[in-house]
Design an enzyme around this catalytic site. Structure first.
Site, PDB file in Angstrom:
ATOM      1  N   HIS A  10     -13.245  -2.870  -1.942  1.00 27.38           N
ATOM      2  CA  HIS A  10     -12.360  -2.440  -0.852  1.00 27.38           C
ATOM      3  C   HIS A  10     -12.749  -3.134   0.456  1.00 27.38           C
ATOM      4  O   HIS A  10     -12.627  -2.586   1.550  1.00 27.38           O
ATOM      5  CB  HIS A  10     -12.459  -0.922  -0.686  1.00 27.38           C
ATOM      6  CG  HIS A  10     -11.179  -0.235  -0.281  1.00 27.38           C
ATOM      7  ND1 HIS A  10     -10.419   0.503  -1.152  1.00 27.38           N
ATOM      8  CD2 HIS A  10     -10.532  -0.149   0.913  1.00 27.38           C
ATOM      9  CE1 HIS A  10      -9.380   1.017  -0.509  1.00 27.38           C
ATOM     10  NE2 HIS A  10      -9.423   0.631   0.760  1.00 27.38           N
ATOM     11  N   LYS A  17      -7.674  -0.723  -9.509  1.00 26.53           N
ATOM     12  CA  LYS A  17      -8.327  -1.470  -8.422  1.00 26.53           C
ATOM     13  C   LYS A  17      -9.555  -0.715  -7.898  1.00 26.53           C
ATOM     14  O   LYS A  17      -9.475   0.484  -7.621  1.00 26.53           O
ATOM     15  CB  LYS A  17      -7.338  -1.672  -7.269  1.00 26.53           C
ATOM     16  CG  LYS A  17      -7.931  -2.334  -6.031  1.00 26.53           C
ATOM     17  CD  LYS A  17      -6.838  -2.670  -5.019  1.00 26.53           C
ATOM     18  CE  LYS A  17      -7.364  -3.368  -3.793  1.00 26.53           C
ATOM     19  NZ  LYS A  17      -7.917  -2.472  -2.789  1.00 26.53           N
ATOM     20  N   SER A  24       0.828  -1.208   0.000  1.00 26.83           N
ATOM     21  CA  SER A  24       0.000   0.000   0.000  1.00 26.83           C
ATOM     22  C   SER A  24       0.865   1.262   0.000  1.00 26.83           C
ATOM     23  O   SER A  24       1.924   1.300   0.617  1.00 26.83           O
ATOM     24  CB  SER A  24      -0.873  -0.001   1.262  1.00 26.83           C
ATOM     25  OG  SER A  24      -1.418   1.276   1.490  1.00 26.83           O
ATOM     26  N   THR A  84      -5.535   2.467  -7.062  1.00 27.13           N
ATOM     27  CA  THR A  84      -6.826   2.304  -6.395  1.00 27.13           C
ATOM     28  C   THR A  84      -7.699   3.521  -6.676  1.00 27.13           C
ATOM     29  O   THR A  84      -7.313   4.653  -6.371  1.00 27.13           O
ATOM     30  CB  THR A  84      -6.602   2.105  -4.880  1.00 27.13           C
ATOM     31  OG1 THR A  84      -5.797   0.936  -4.716  1.00 27.13           O
ATOM     32  CG2 THR A  84      -7.918   1.925  -4.146  1.00 27.13           C
ATOM     33  N   TYR A 128      -2.006   5.345  -4.271  1.00 21.93           N
ATOM     34  CA  TYR A 128      -3.073   6.315  -4.039  1.00 21.93           C
ATOM     35  C   TYR A 128      -2.679   7.565  -4.808  1.00 21.93           C
ATOM     36  O   TYR A 128      -1.636   8.180  -4.536  1.00 21.93           O
ATOM     37  CB  TYR A 128      -3.254   6.604  -2.545  1.00 21.93           C
ATOM     38  CG  TYR A 128      -4.123   5.576  -1.857  1.00 21.93           C
ATOM     39  CD1 TYR A 128      -5.364   5.231  -2.391  1.00 21.93           C
ATOM     40  CD2 TYR A 128      -3.731   4.968  -0.678  1.00 21.93           C
ATOM     41  CE1 TYR A 128      -6.185   4.300  -1.768  1.00 21.93           C
ATOM     42  CE2 TYR A 128      -4.548   4.029  -0.054  1.00 21.93           C
ATOM     43  CZ  TYR A 128      -5.769   3.704  -0.607  1.00 21.93           C
ATOM     44  OH  TYR A 128      -6.571   2.781   0.001  1.00 21.93           O
TER      45      TYR A 128
HETATM   46  C1  LIG Z   1      -7.419  -2.303   7.270  1.00 19.01           C
HETATM   47  C2  LIG Z   1      -7.486  -2.228   5.778  1.00 19.01           C
HETATM   48  C3  LIG Z   1      -6.685  -1.320   5.104  1.00 19.01           C
HETATM   49  C4  LIG Z   1      -6.705  -1.265   3.711  1.00 19.01           C
HETATM   50  N1  LIG Z   1      -5.855  -0.416   3.064  1.00 19.01           N
HETATM   51  C5  LIG Z   1      -5.855  -0.370   1.711  1.00 19.01           C
HETATM   52  C6  LIG Z   1      -4.921   0.439   1.018  1.00 19.01           C
HETATM   53  O1  LIG Z   1      -4.082   1.089   1.619  1.00 19.01           O
HETATM   54  N2  LIG Z   1      -4.987   0.458  -0.327  1.00 19.01           N
HETATM   55  C7  LIG Z   1      -5.900  -0.285  -1.033  1.00 19.01           C
HETATM   56  O2  LIG Z   1      -5.937  -0.235  -2.269  1.00 19.01           O
HETATM   57  N3  LIG Z   1      -6.771  -1.086  -0.399  1.00 19.01           N
HETATM   58  C8  LIG Z   1      -6.760  -1.160   0.954  1.00 19.01           C
HETATM   59  N4  LIG Z   1      -7.615  -2.006   1.596  1.00 19.01           N
HETATM   60  C9  LIG Z   1      -8.505  -2.883   0.799  1.00 19.01           C
HETATM   61  C10 LIG Z   1      -7.812  -4.210   0.470  1.00 19.01           C
HETATM   62  O3  LIG Z   1      -6.804  -4.036  -0.483  1.00 19.01           O
HETATM   63  C11 LIG Z   1      -8.829  -5.215  -0.108  1.00 19.01           C
HETATM   64  O4  LIG Z   1      -9.514  -4.622  -1.175  1.00 19.01           O
HETATM   65  C12 LIG Z   1      -9.819  -5.675   0.957  1.00 19.01           C
HETATM   66  O5  LIG Z   1      -9.149  -5.950   2.169  1.00 19.01           O
HETATM   67  C13 LIG Z   1     -10.584  -6.894   0.480  1.00 19.01           C
HETATM   68  O6  LIG Z   1     -11.559  -7.266   1.407  1.00 19.01           O
HETATM   69  P1  LIG Z   1     -11.389  -8.485   2.449  1.00 19.01           P
HETATM   70  O7  LIG Z   1     -10.114  -8.252   3.185  1.00 19.01           O
HETATM   71  O8  LIG Z   1     -12.579  -8.371   3.342  1.00 19.01           O
HETATM   72  O9  LIG Z   1     -11.352  -9.733   1.637  1.00 19.01           O
HETATM   73  C14 LIG Z   1      -7.595  -2.098   2.984  1.00 19.01           C
HETATM   74  C15 LIG Z   1      -8.391  -3.015   3.671  1.00 19.01           C
HETATM   75  C16 LIG Z   1      -8.342  -3.107   5.046  1.00 19.01           C
HETATM   76  C17 LIG Z   1      -9.190  -4.138   5.743  1.00 19.01           C
END
Ligand SMILES: Cc1cc2nc3c(=O)[nH]c(=O)nc-3n(C[C@H](O)[C@H](O)[C@H](O)COP(=O)(O)O)c2cc1C
Length: 397
Positions: free
Chosen positions: A292, A268, A134, A186, A160
């Protein structure tokens, strides 16, 4: 093809290790079921961090719907098809992955464990699972790239897109120089969503200076500051909040980004076939169908529901990856059978991190890969390449 023999494939070898340890009275350190893993991790984390990781937007309807969408699909196992050796490999952007699995970009991992993204990189490299780092990581993208390199691992960088183009350009240049193999942009997070748990806790980790390592070390970002972040932390945090996202972006802007880099660009956060088409038309090499993890739009469509339509629309023109609700091997089989080229594992590995750092991430991923391998074989599927919708049936109602 995989070059390991039947017994060395992830399913049987993991089972053998676990059951042999059982003979010595040792059971796995981490809970194996996702539900128990999550409960144990949330118990171990402090309340703010637990709410941040486990929580979603609004009433968390989409988080629930992501799981419900999986329950609608049933695998139809086929018999006597020689599944002694299973080929889990896939090719993405001209490079082979030993399994169709990557670790999803998850920011601010310092709130989960001191090892943060470095620990994840160690485990990912050990298991030959690419890590998508990330932008909002707690350690710099260069540090994570070094850890990956040291262990022979592979990384992609999640971007980002900052409202300051100079910052965006600088992040992309750094990621490319550090050796990341693809850029995951994203697009579903131009604004911070209304996450009730975080609002209740009045908690946003970035305001404590967590998850902004890439900004604090970025020359273009530092140019915006009057003082070094060491001297004026609050000013740096405020500036980060200002430049983090750009809600004014449109698809036409994507060409600027694809022109900027030689890396494959994956968009994404796509939930409509027209958006997937727009991504490809504007130069993207692939998309991640994702909501997400239910963190951005409450009542957003479950990502799985739209996956087949996206595959049908752009599957011939670009890679289609999937996340949001992958918990077990069978979930991966369903998403791949619906046409995904690979899946991203999210919250499960973060819970492993919370409980036992790099070892915890490793254990969760090993279990997941073992479960996936066995489910594939027991469903009568010899390879990921051959897996298609005929392996599934949709439940009525
Ligand atoms: C705590 C947390 C932080 C996240 N941070 C980012 C991020 O920095 N960038 C991003 O593209 N997606 C982020 N996501 C989304 C994840 O990449 C992913 O799409 C998501 O966790 C999928 O859902 P699941 O974990 O319930 O299967 C984050 C998700 C969580 C749970």
């Amino acid at each position: 093809m995989t070059d390991d023999g039947p017994d060395d494939q992830p399913g049987p070898s993991r089972q053998r290790d676990v059951y042999m340890q059982g003979l010595a009275g040792v059971t796995p350190d981490l809970p194996v079921s996702y539900e128990d893993l999550e409960a144990a991790a949330l118990e171990a984390l402090d309340d703010d961090a637990a709410g941040y990781v486990a929580g979603g937007v609004g009433g968390e309807e989409t988080m629930d719907a992501n799981r419900e969408a999986f329950r609608r699909w049933r695998i139809v196992p086929r018999m006597l098809r020689d599944v002694a050796e299973r080929d889990r490999s896939v090719e993405l952007f001209g490079r082979e992955l030993s399994a169709p699995v990557l670790l999803a970009p998850i920011g601010v991992l310092s709130i989960v464990h001191d090892g943060a993204e470095r620990a994840v990189a160690e485990a990912a490299a050990d298991l030959d699972v690419p890590m998508v780092l990330s932008t909002a990581s707690s350690v710099t993208l260069e540090t994570v790239a070094e850890t990956l390199d040291d262990e022979g691992g592979r990384g992609w960088f999640q971007l980002y897109w900052s409202s300051d183009r100079a910052v965006t350009e600088s992040l992309v240049t750094r990621a490319e120089a550090a050796g990341y193999e693809a850029l995951v942009v994203t697009v579903d997070t131009p604004l911070l969503s209304w996450r009730e748990r975080d609002v209740d806790d009045a908690y946003l980790p970035f305001l404590d200076g967590e998850g902004i390592a890439n900004y604090r070390t970025d020359p273009a970002f530092l140019d915006r500051l009057d003082a070094d972040p060491e001297e004026n932390e609050l000013a740096a945090v405020r500036e980060f909040v200002d430049v983090f996202g750009d809600p004014s972006l449109t698809w036409d802007d994507l060409a600027w980004l694809t022109d900027l880099t030689d890396l494959p660009v994956v968009v994404k956060g796509v939930l409509h076939p027209d958006d997937a088409q727009a991504a490809v038309d504007h130069g993207a090499d692939g998309v991640v169908v994702s909501n997400h993890g239910g963190r951005q739009v409450d009542r957003a469509i479950p990502a799985l529901e739209v996956l087949p339509e996206v595959v049908d629309r752009v599957g011939d023109d670009g890679a289609v990856l999937f996340d949001s609700g992958i918990r077990r091997g069978a979930d991966a089989v369903v998403a791949l059978a619906l046409g995904a080229d690979a899946v991203l594992l999210g919250r499960p590995y973060v819970y492993g991190l919370a409980l036992d750092g790099a070892d915890g991430v490793r254990a969760v991923c090993e279990n997941f890969l073992a479960d996936f391998d066995l489910t594939l074989g027991l469903a009568g599927q010899r390879s990921v390449a051959e897996l298609d919708r005929s392996a599934l049936r949709r439940r009525d109602g």
